[in-house]
Design an enzyme around this catalytic site. Structure first.
Site, short mmCIF file in Angstrom:
data_model
loop_
_atom_site.label_atom_id
_atom_site.label_comp_id
_atom_site.label_asym_id
_atom_site.label_seq_id
_atom_site.Cartn_x
_atom_site.Cartn_y
_atom_site.Cartn_z
N PRO A 225 53.57 44.16 50.99
CA PRO A 225 54.70 43.59 50.03
C PRO A 225 55.27 42.28 50.83
O PRO A 225 56.11 41.78 50.29
CB PRO A 225 55.65 44.82 49.83
CG PRO A 225 55.53 45.47 51.13
CD PRO A 225 54.15 45.56 51.58
N ASP A 248 47.00 34.86 47.87
CA ASP A 248 47.79 34.99 46.47
C ASP A 248 49.01 34.12 46.90
O ASP A 248 49.68 34.04 47.93
CB ASP A 248 48.18 36.16 46.12
CG ASP A 248 47.22 36.87 45.37
OD1 ASP A 248 46.03 36.10 44.93
OD2 ASP A 248 47.29 38.11 45.08
N LYS A 270 48.80 28.40 44.13
CA LYS A 270 49.47 27.32 44.37
C LYS A 270 49.97 27.02 42.72
O LYS A 270 48.99 26.85 41.88
CB LYS A 270 48.68 26.11 44.85
CG LYS A 270 49.39 25.00 45.01
CD LYS A 270 50.05 24.63 46.41
CE LYS A 270 51.21 23.74 46.56
NZ LYS A 270 51.96 23.81 47.64
N GLY A 302 50.52 43.14 48.21
CA GLY A 302 50.27 44.83 47.85
C GLY A 302 49.18 45.53 48.22
O GLY A 302 48.52 45.23 49.25
N ASP A 303 48.63 46.23 47.29
CA ASP A 303 47.17 46.75 47.51
C ASP A 303 46.24 45.87 46.46
O ASP A 303 46.77 45.62 45.35
CB ASP A 303 47.42 48.19 47.11
CG ASP A 303 46.03 48.77 47.12
OD1 ASP A 303 45.67 49.23 48.31
OD2 ASP A 303 45.40 48.84 46.00
N THR A 331 50.94 49.11 48.20
CA THR A 331 51.40 48.62 47.08
C THR A 331 53.11 48.51 46.79
O THR A 331 53.83 49.07 47.60
CB THR A 331 50.80 49.36 45.84
OG1 THR A 331 51.04 48.55 44.64
CG2 THR A 331 51.56 50.52 45.64
N ALA A 332 53.56 47.48 46.09
CA ALA A 332 54.92 47.18 45.95
C ALA A 332 55.61 48.33 45.43
O ALA A 332 56.69 48.71 45.98
CB ALA A 332 55.21 46.20 44.96
N MET A 383 55.35 43.03 37.39
CA MET A 383 55.26 41.97 36.62
C MET A 383 56.37 42.27 35.39
O MET A 383 55.85 42.19 34.05
CB MET A 383 54.02 41.54 35.87
CG MET A 383 53.12 41.17 37.25
SD MET A 383 51.49 40.80 36.60
CE MET A 383 50.80 42.59 37.14
#
Ligand code: SAH
Length: 462
Positions: A225, A248, A270, A302-303, A331-332, A383
């Site tokens: 994270p 990312d 970007k 994350g993952d 992961t987050a 998200m």
């Protein structure tokens, strides 16, 4: 195209400018970067221009322009900030064969001066034919940020090294060499001084000559994270050996710092002008670098197996028979739940947990709202910032208890982490009001342990 971009040879040629005020100074600042012979003609001349004349950067003719003043000039600028005078001097210069620009008068100008990103000898000229100066400025700002300031020096030194690079086969191998020089080892070497650049070029060339026959591979790596200490050892080792890192937008600078010094770092997320790189382009980029014999690290927040579009990348890699590994990451949801002192699953509360996304490539994502609305359910919503109201509405509509706890954790594991505890019915407008600027994950059905303890206490006292 109403204006055709060219680079004009001005070394040793005359450029004449009429005017001595602010508009003149602004143009002169640009023109002084060239190797042209500059002449300023004006009755009144600003102090700065006088100073530049004293430094030998230009010549002043202290009177109004007269016929003959623009003879043999390649370019002429009318910068009097006075329409009548500009028209008069432009007519003279025009008759004498110079290309004429009238400052802030696109209509009557024969050429216009672009926005310039200067990494001499590398120069980027940006023009919008006067249509959108704001856009030109935005593009310029973006390029200024993207092109290392050292690029000019590197280009000059690189030019002297071109013949040595003939040893590499033409095409991609050579292009790769220069890319890793200009965006990787070159700027790093320059930090130690210009003398370090040629040795760096030599080392880089040796590495590229050796790598020519090397088999490429891809590691699809979870970066966690954000906190570098939440990287796995496998991820660290992969970064340590990377030739190319394609990352990312959410991967933090601190983690990228851990990549091998010589690695080329590519930001695949970007958002220069509000749009990120297309998935197919990222797939192609990974494949291209691996086919070039590089060890590619595809670094994902994350993952990589959670909302990471991993399968599309794997399919592209497999289509070229490139060996790959998946290195999992935290992961987050895992990092976030740890930071609110809770478990993702708990006996007698929830024996299952859902990882859901607020939206997918088609828009709002639909889920089994009815099942989620049942008591004790827990979901980690990725998200979910823009779709909070939609999710809230669906859950309430399907009978979820309005006081179900909801916890939003922004910038998980980073210095600027924020925890916002609320309830389903207050989830919006709470989230909008919180003005979340970083990545955020929402837990539906979980409260931070402290808040829960407090709530229980309150109940007891009630
Ligand atoms: N593969 C990633 C998820 C990618 S989807 C993972 O396993 O974590 C992107 C979403 O992940 C973001 O919109 C946000 O909801 C969540 N996310 C990723 N990193 C985060 C962080 N440091 N803090 C909060 N949420 C994060």
């Amino acid at each position: 195209m109403k204006h055709f971009p060219i680079f004009l040879a001005v070394e040793g040629r005359r450029i004449v400018l009429s005017g001595g005020g602010d508009a003149a100074m602004a143009k002169l600042r640009l023109l002084m970067k060239t190797e042209a012979q500059l002449t300023v003609i004006a009755t009144e001349v600003a102090d700065d221009i006088r100073k530049w004349a004293a430094q030998g950067k230009l010549r002043i003719i202290a009177r109004a322009m007269e016929p003959g003043d623009a003879l043999c000039a390649a370019l002429f600028y009318a910068a009097n900030e006075d329409d009548a005078e500009d028209a008069r001097v432009a007519a003279i210069a025009n008759a004498e064969g110079a290309l004429v620009n009238i400052v802030d008068n696109l209509e009557d100008s024969q050429f216009i001066t672009p926005a310039i990103v200067d990494r001499d000898p590398v120069t980027v000229a940006i023009g919008t034919e006067g249509a959108a100066p704001v856009l030109a400025r935005a593009i310029k700002a973006d390029l200024e940020e993207r092109l290392p300031t050292s690029l000019g020096v590197l280009a000059r030194i690189g030019k002297t090294f071109r013949h040595a690079v003939d040893i590499l086969p033409m095409g991609r191998k050579r292009r790769d060499f220069w890319t890793s020089f200009y965006f990787g080892s070159g700027p790093k070497a320059l930090e130690a001084g210009e003398h370090a650049v040629i040795p760096a070029l030599e080392t880089l060339l040796d590495a590229h000559v050796l790598a020519t026959d090397k088999q490429g591979s891809v590691d699809l790596v979870g970066a966690g994270p954000g906190d570098p200490e939440l990287l796995t050892l496998k991820a660290r080792n992969a970064l340590d050996k990377a030739d190319v890192v394609i990352h990312d937008r959410l991967v933090t600078g601190e983690i990228l710092e851990l990549a091998r010094r010589e690695a080329i770092i590519i930001d695949a997320g970007k958002e220069g002008f509000g749009r990120s790189m297309k998935q197919e382009d990222i797939d192609a980029l990974i494949v291209q670098h691996a086919l070039d014999g590089h060890h590619v690290v595809r670094l994902k927040a994350g993952d990589p197996t959670v909302f990471g579009r991993l399968d599309e990348e794997i399919e592209a890699i497999e289509a070229h028979d490139i060996p790959y590994r998946i290195i999992p990451g935290i992961t987050a949801a895992s990092a976030a739940v740890a930071n609110i002192g809770q478990s993702l699953t708990k006996r007698h509360r929830n024996s299952a947990v859902r990882l859901i996304t607020g939206h997918d490539t088609k828009g709002y994502a639909d889920h089994d709202w009815k099942a989620l609305a049942a008591a004790g359910e827990v979901a980690a919503i990725y998200m979910g910032k823009k779709t909070a109201r939609f999710i809230q509405g669906r859950l309430l509509m399907h009978g979820a208890n309005p006081s179900t706890p909801v916890t939003i954790i922004e910038n998980v594991s980073r210095a600027d982490q924020r925890i916002i505890a609320t309830t389903l019915v207050e989830m919006e407008p709470t989230m909008t009001q919180a003005n979340l600027t970083g990545p955020a994950i929402t837990f539906y059905g979980l409260a931070p342990r402290d808040a829960q303890a407090n709530a229980l206490k309150l109940k007891e006292f009630a």
